[in-house]
Design an enzyme around this catalytic site. Structure first.
Site, PDB file in Angstrom:
ATOM      1  N   ASN A   9       0.555  -1.253  -0.580  1.00 11.79           N
ATOM      2  CA  ASN A   9      -0.323  -0.015   0.045  1.00 11.79           C
ATOM      3  C   ASN A   9       0.824   1.193   0.069  1.00 11.79           C
ATOM      4  O   ASN A   9       1.057   1.815   0.913  1.00 11.79           O
ATOM      5  CB  ASN A   9      -1.061   0.159   1.623  1.00 11.79           C
ATOM      6  CG  ASN A   9      -1.840   1.503   1.127  1.00 11.79           C
ATOM      7  OD1 ASN A   9      -1.560   2.316   0.391  1.00 11.79           O
ATOM      8  ND2 ASN A   9      -2.359   1.516   2.555  1.00 11.79           N
ATOM      9  N   TRP A  10       0.799   2.017  -1.365  1.00 10.94           N
ATOM     10  CA  TRP A  10       1.723   2.585  -1.454  1.00 10.94           C
ATOM     11  C   TRP A  10       1.579   4.002  -0.785  1.00 10.94           C
ATOM     12  O   TRP A  10       2.550   5.188  -0.120  1.00 10.94           O
ATOM     13  CB  TRP A  10       2.230   3.253  -2.594  1.00 10.94           C
ATOM     14  CG  TRP A  10       3.506   1.587  -3.263  1.00 10.94           C
ATOM     15  CD1 TRP A  10       3.920   1.427  -2.374  1.00 10.94           C
ATOM     16  CD2 TRP A  10       3.994   2.448  -4.338  1.00 10.94           C
ATOM     17  NE1 TRP A  10       5.014   0.613  -3.288  1.00 10.94           N
ATOM     18  CE2 TRP A  10       4.788   1.315  -4.708  1.00 10.94           C
ATOM     19  CE3 TRP A  10       4.492   2.511  -5.616  1.00 10.94           C
ATOM     20  CZ2 TRP A  10       5.686   0.922  -5.650  1.00 10.94           C
ATOM     21  CZ3 TRP A  10       4.399   2.599  -6.783  1.00 10.94           C
ATOM     22  CH2 TRP A  10       5.552   2.081  -5.969  1.00 10.94           C
ATOM     23  N   LYS A  11       0.156   4.417  -0.447  1.00 14.27           N
ATOM     24  CA  LYS A  11      -0.598   5.485  -0.036  1.00 14.27           C
ATOM     25  C   LYS A  11       0.052   7.103  -0.538  1.00 14.27           C
ATOM     26  O   LYS A  11      -0.077   6.922  -2.069  1.00 14.27           O
ATOM     27  CB  LYS A  11      -0.148   5.508   1.661  1.00 14.27           C
ATOM     28  CG  LYS A  11      -0.241   4.601   2.167  1.00 14.27           C
ATOM     29  CD  LYS A  11       0.202   4.708   3.688  1.00 14.27           C
ATOM     30  CE  LYS A  11      -0.301   3.389   4.574  1.00 14.27           C
ATOM     31  NZ  LYS A  11      -0.130   3.733   6.320  1.00 14.27           N
ATOM     32  N   HIS A  97      -9.592   2.011   4.028  1.00 10.08           N
ATOM     33  CA  HIS A  97      -8.327   1.784   5.696  1.00 10.08           C
ATOM     34  C   HIS A  97      -8.994   3.174   6.041  1.00 10.08           C
ATOM     35  O   HIS A  97      -9.010   4.052   6.484  1.00 10.08           O
ATOM     36  CB  HIS A  97      -6.820   2.738   4.611  1.00 10.08           C
ATOM     37  CG  HIS A  97      -5.644   2.446   5.138  1.00 10.08           C
ATOM     38  ND1 HIS A  97      -4.810   3.640   6.166  1.00 10.08           N
ATOM     39  CD2 HIS A  97      -4.635   1.535   4.611  1.00 10.08           C
ATOM     40  CE1 HIS A  97      -4.275   2.999   6.362  1.00 10.08           C
ATOM     41  NE2 HIS A  97      -3.751   1.764   5.414  1.00 10.08           N
ATOM     42  N   GLU A  99      -7.010   5.528   7.599  1.00 10.74           N
ATOM     43  CA  GLU A  99      -6.393   6.199   6.896  1.00 10.74           C
ATOM     44  C   GLU A  99      -7.611   7.337   6.261  1.00 10.74           C
ATOM     45  O   GLU A  99      -7.497   8.448   6.816  1.00 10.74           O
ATOM     46  CB  GLU A  99      -5.310   6.557   6.269  1.00 10.74           C
ATOM     47  CG  GLU A  99      -3.955   6.404   7.078  1.00 10.74           C
ATOM     48  CD  GLU A  99      -2.499   5.806   6.422  1.00 10.74           C
ATOM     49  OE1 GLU A  99      -2.507   5.936   5.170  1.00 10.74           O
ATOM     50  OE2 GLU A  99      -1.843   5.145   7.052  1.00 10.74           O
ATOM     51  N   GLU A 167      -6.345  -4.886  10.333  1.00  9.86           N
ATOM     52  CA  GLU A 167      -4.720  -3.295  10.591  1.00  9.86           C
ATOM     53  C   GLU A 167      -4.989  -2.851  12.123  1.00  9.86           C
ATOM     54  O   GLU A 167      -5.890  -1.936  11.778  1.00  9.86           O
ATOM     55  CB  GLU A 167      -4.938  -2.464   9.759  1.00  9.86           C
ATOM     56  CG  GLU A 167      -4.154  -2.770   8.005  1.00  9.86           C
ATOM     57  CD  GLU A 167      -3.897  -2.416   7.610  1.00  9.86           C
ATOM     58  OE1 GLU A 167      -2.465  -2.066   6.742  1.00  9.86           O
ATOM     59  OE2 GLU A 167      -4.152  -1.380   6.837  1.00  9.86           O
ATOM     60  N   GLY A 173       2.365   2.216  10.424  1.00 10.25           N
ATOM     61  CA  GLY A 173       3.799   2.678  10.193  1.00 10.25           C
ATOM     62  C   GLY A 173       4.224   3.432  11.973  1.00 10.25           C
ATOM     63  O   GLY A 173       5.157   4.775  12.032  1.00 10.25           O
ATOM     64  N   SER A 205       2.845  -2.047  10.468  1.00 13.60           N
ATOM     65  CA  SER A 205       4.372  -2.574  10.336  1.00 13.60           C
ATOM     66  C   SER A 205       5.221  -4.243   9.835  1.00 13.60           C
ATOM     67  O   SER A 205       5.776  -4.523  10.354  1.00 13.60           O
ATOM     68  CB  SER A 205       4.583  -2.596  11.591  1.00 13.60           C
ATOM     69  OG  SER A 205       4.811  -0.971  12.044  1.00 13.60           O
ATOM     70  N   GLY A 226       2.628  -1.207   3.973  1.00 16.46           N
ATOM     71  CA  GLY A 226       2.857  -0.593   3.996  1.00 16.46           C
ATOM     72  C   GLY A 226       4.612   0.517   3.605  1.00 16.46           C
ATOM     73  O   GLY A 226       4.794  -0.154   2.407  1.00 16.46           O
ATOM     74  N   GLY A 227       5.221   0.903   4.349  1.00 17.48           N
ATOM     75  CA  GLY A 227       6.504   0.915   4.352  1.00 17.48           C
ATOM     76  C   GLY A 227       7.665   0.453   4.085  1.00 17.48           C
ATOM     77  O   GLY A 227       7.665   0.715   2.576  1.00 17.48           O
TER      78      GLY A 227
HETATM   79  P1  PGA Z   1       2.672   0.465   7.782  1.00 15.25           P
HETATM   80  O1  PGA Z   1       1.540   0.675   6.762  1.00 15.25           O
HETATM   81  O2  PGA Z   1       2.686  -1.349   6.951  1.00 15.25           O
HETATM   82  O3  PGA Z   1       3.825   1.439   6.798  1.00 15.25           O
HETATM   83  O4  PGA Z   1       2.659   0.324   8.868  1.00 15.25           O
HETATM   84  C1  PGA Z   1       0.040  -0.507   6.946  1.00 15.25           C
HETATM   85  C2  PGA Z   1      -1.208   0.124   6.095  1.00 15.25           C
HETATM   86  O5  PGA Z   1      -1.383   1.151   6.108  1.00 15.25           O
HETATM   87  O6  PGA Z   1      -1.833  -0.520   5.351  1.00 15.25           O
END
Ligand code: PGA
Length: 243
Positions: A9-11, A97, A99, A167, A173, A205, A226-227
């Site tokens: 997930n590149w956001k 998500h 966010e 999640e 993050g 994470s 994500g990251g």
């Molecule tokens: P993260 O993000 O791996 O950077 O914690 C996960 C996500 O938001 O899907």
């Protein structure tokens, strides 16, 4: 090995040049590591809308959207429809998500409308659920998850066509991964309250260092990352389960 679905997930990261650079390295690294990546791993990247067209050229790497409209077409300024995504071979969409729930006012009701739109259009919805740190510390995780599942997945009958991503918001993050035991316990709870054949991802994470232990859990069928998905070398390590 069980089937695993690992999605980056590149956001809101990477412009087209940066995306092309990622894909160039990824394609080479993928060939170099091919024998270490099991055939039972399905993988893709949820990139910003404007870069999804760049993923068309790689038939293994699925292009995934991070959101879309619950409407089919018409006077909805700023929205992107399922048919526009299908033009770009997008086969999955991340919905609800945390966010989007936190910053863009998405609710279980809107996530439910989008889930039904995705199912109608033949796009696999990846429906995200997860508790905040406050809820986690208050011991309310399962209560919160059940409410999100009931609202976001209302009237869903065929769970084999959807993916649920657990999640925990406190793990996104932050570098704080839920332990494999916590993640397994909640994912088992999700399966019991939905269906045996639903695909359940863990997210928060996830990194090359912890992916194998997480994927070994009985009720975890993949990861939303994500990251650790932003660099091609690290994304490849997720796919090889750090081998
Ligand atoms: P993260 O993000 O791996 O950077 O914690 C996960 C996500 O938001 O899907």
């Amino acid at each position: 090995m069980k089937k695993l679905t690992i999605i980056g997930n590149w956001k809101m990261n990477k412009n087209s040049q940066e995306t092309k650079e990622f894909l160039d390295v990824f394609n080479t690294e993928y060939l170099n590591n091919k024998e270490k990546i099991s055939d039972s791993i399905v993988f893709g990247i949820a990139a910003p809308f404007t870069n999804l067209y760049l993923f068309n050229k790689n038939d293994k790497l699925k292009s995934v959207a991070q959101n879309f409209s619950n409407f089919s077409s018409g006077a909805y300024t700023g929205e992107i429809s399922a048919s526009m995504l299908k033009d770009l071979n997008v086969s999955m969409v991340v919905l609800g998500h945390s966010e989007r729930r936190q910053y863009f006012y998405e609710t279980d009701e809107t996530v439910n409308l989008k889930t039904h739109q995705a199912l109608k259009e033949g796009i696999t919805p990846i429906v995200c659920v997860g508790e905040t740190l406050e809820e986690y510390e208050a011991g309310k995780t399962k209560e919160v998850i059940l409410k999100q599942l009931k609202g976001s997945l209302k009237d869903v009958n065929d769970f084999s066509k959807i993916i649920i991503a657990y999640e925990p918001v406190w793990a996104i993050g932050t570098g704080k991964t839920a332990t494999a035991e916590i993640a397994q316990d909640v994912c088992e709870f999700i399966r019991k309250n939905t269906a045996a054949n639903v695909t359940i991802q863990y997210g928060g994470s996830v990194s090359p260092a912890n992916i194998q232990e997480l994927m070994n859990q009985k009720d975890i069928d993949g990861a939303l990352v994500g990251g650790a998905s932003l660099k091609p070398e690290s994304f490849i390590k997720l796919l090889t389960l750090n081998k």
